[in-house]
Enzyme design. Structure first.
Site, PDB file in Angstrom:
ATOM      1  N   HIS A 161       0.809  -1.214   0.000  1.00  0.00           N
ATOM      2  CA  HIS A 161       0.000   0.000   0.000  1.00  0.00           C
ATOM      3  C   HIS A 161       0.846   1.270   0.000  1.00  0.00           C
ATOM      4  O   HIS A 161       0.750   2.097  -0.910  1.00  0.00           O
ATOM      5  CB  HIS A 161      -0.996   0.022   1.171  1.00  0.00           C
ATOM      6  N   GLU A 178       2.571  10.671  -1.759  1.00  0.00           N
ATOM      7  CA  GLU A 178       1.369  11.197  -2.411  1.00  0.00           C
ATOM      8  C   GLU A 178       0.991  12.570  -1.861  1.00  0.00           C
ATOM      9  O   GLU A 178       0.471  13.405  -2.603  1.00  0.00           O
ATOM     10  CB  GLU A 178       0.217  10.192  -2.201  1.00  0.00           C
ATOM     11  N   ASP A 227      -5.997   6.347 -11.082  1.00  0.00           N
ATOM     12  CA  ASP A 227      -6.372   5.998  -9.716  1.00  0.00           C
ATOM     13  C   ASP A 227      -7.842   5.547  -9.757  1.00  0.00           C
ATOM     14  O   ASP A 227      -8.422   5.445 -10.840  1.00  0.00           O
ATOM     15  CB  ASP A 227      -6.133   7.158  -8.739  1.00  0.00           C
ATOM     16  N   HIS A 272       2.119   3.002  -3.463  1.00  0.00           N
ATOM     17  CA  HIS A 272       1.915   4.453  -3.399  1.00  0.00           C
ATOM     18  C   HIS A 272       3.135   5.039  -2.685  1.00  0.00           C
ATOM     19  O   HIS A 272       3.606   4.460  -1.701  1.00  0.00           O
ATOM     20  CB  HIS A 272       0.679   4.802  -2.573  1.00  0.00           C
TER      21      HIS A 272
HETATM   22 FE   FE2 Z   1      -4.141   4.527  -5.604  1.00  0.00          FE
END
Ligand code: FE2
Ligand code: BEZ
Length: 410
Positions: free
Chosen positions: A187, A217, A313, A214
């Site tokens: 994740h 971000e 996404d 990810h």
């Molecule tokens: Fe994502």
């Protein structure tokens, strides 16, 4: 059973090759079955294939490689305005609150609808992050080339064994399904315990699976990883009873050394050093321009890295999975790059860049590549300079979508 696809001979006013040289061919031909056999200039066909008739795709026709959406979350497709936009921490808190409600609505018809929308808007390959396994059967049944990233999440050390056992069950199910490529998603550095990361990455290395995560971000993630501060401090205290991050950025990045196909999604706040590490790993960065805008992050600087792919996404942080919507919006988010040059670059990122990221033999209209092809008609005659921009702006006129040489949408 292998489906036999017979040879097609097409010619079009324009072919956007999407190779490293960003070549275009005016009056070009293409021959393909499951794989592209030859591409070239129409004027050479009389000499090379004297007895062969080529089908003309029409006035102002353009062929481009099928688009590759490298990062999406189909399981969150029920969101329209349930989740809070504007700030990443507000959004993440709303995900935790509404997750079960959204997942309950993620039935087969919702997943299929998203895949159909993608197909009809020219997407021929997808990198789907699967957290619960709700999307796997639909992905396997879809004609879209599917790379299914089984995701691990969980920052608590107490749940490492349980989370890893769940991961093994889910990935085994995908390995057994036809027509879908298994892959691994970690994740993020803030939500995945390093021990869990170590376990899944040794599985990925052993089976040579592609990996996504990810990374950087939001500004909150950057502050939390650096010194346990920022908006994540309150979030972790409230939802997870944690006071410290489980990883530092550098150590997290280094855990992906020797992963053969690694992609980092977002990277809006990645430092120059982080990007150097990613480049040394031959990693890609997945640019999700609209998602970043919706969740209050700055736009990733596409001039700061070479190997970039595009992702929408999920509908959890976007209003559309249409790659043309994504690319069109990205035109406005990089205002310092000349618009025609940017359009060619974005088209390359959405095709060849995506193929590199997902480790697929597609994304270019070049002999030997899988025949994933989108046929479009522009309203007016383009010039070589404005061809890519015209393609992005005229996206509604998709005539045909071929995947592995098979006509899948018309
Ligand atoms: Fe994502
Ligand atoms: C966790 O499970 O540790 C987690 C989940 C979502 C966001 C952050 C952490």
């Amino acid at each position: 059973m292998e489906v036999v696809v017979s040879l097609r001979y097409l010619w079009a006013d324009w072919i956007v090759v999407c190779d490293d040289g960003l070549n275009i061919i005016k009056d070009g031909f293409i021959i393909f079955n499951k794989t592209i056999v030859a591409v070239g200039k129409k004027q050479d066909t009389d000499r090379l294939y004297p007895d062969q008739k080529f089908e003309y795709m029409g006035i102002n026709s353009v062929l481009i490689p099928g688009l590759i959406n490298t990062h999406t979350h189909l399981e969150f497709g029920a969101n329209t305005n349930t989740l809070a936009y504007g700030d990443f921490m507000k959004w993440l808190s709303s995900v935790l609150i509404h997750r079960d409600n959204l997942l309950q609505k993620a039935d087969k018809s919702l997943i299929d609808r998203q895949l159909n929308d993608m197909l009809s808007s020219g997407t021929t390959s997808v990198g789907a992050v699967s957290s619960y396994g709700l999307d796997t059967v639909s992905l396997s049944n879809s004609p879209i080339n599917s790379v299914c990233f089984v995701e691990v999440i969980g920052s608590s050390i107490d749940q490492v064994e349980e989370n890893f056992a769940n991961f093994q069950v889910k990935i085994q199910q995908i390995i057994e399904l036809p027509n879908i490529t298994p892959a691994v998603a970690v994740h993020s550095p803030y939500a995945t315990h390093p021990l869990l990361i170590k376990k899944v990455l040794s599985f990925a290395r052993e089976k040579n699976l592609a990996v996504q995560t990810h990374f950087m971000e939001s500004i909150h993630e950057k502050k939390w990883l650096k010194n346990g501060l920022g908006g994540m401090k309150e979030f972790f205290a409230k939802f997870l009873g944690q006071t410290q991050p489980v990883s530092k950025a550098k150590k997290f990045l280094n855990s992906f050394d020797d992963i053969a196909h690694i992609s980092y999604t977002h990277c809006c706040y990645a430092s120059k050093k982080h990007k150097e590490t990613i480049a040394l790993q031959d990693g890609s960065i997945i640019h999700c321009a609209k998602s970043n805008r919706f969740l209050g992050s700055k736009t990733f600087d596409i001039d700061s890295f070479k190997d970039i792919a595009i992702g929408t996404d999920g509908l959890s942080s976007n209003d559309s999975l249409d790659m043309f919507d994504e690319l069109k919006t990205a035109l406005f988010l990089h205002p310092y790059i000349e618009i025609n040059r940017l359009a060619f670059r974005l088209l390359y990122m959405a095709t060849k860049g995506g193929a590199v990221s997902l480790h697929l033999n597609t994304g270019e209209l070049v002999a030997g590549k899988t025949a994933d092809i989108v046929s479009l008609t522009l309203i007016d005659k383009p010039t070589p300079e404005n061809l890519a921009l015209s393609v992005l702006l005229d996206k509604k006129h998709i005539n045909q979508v071929f995947i592995q040489g098979k006509l899948c949408y018309s």
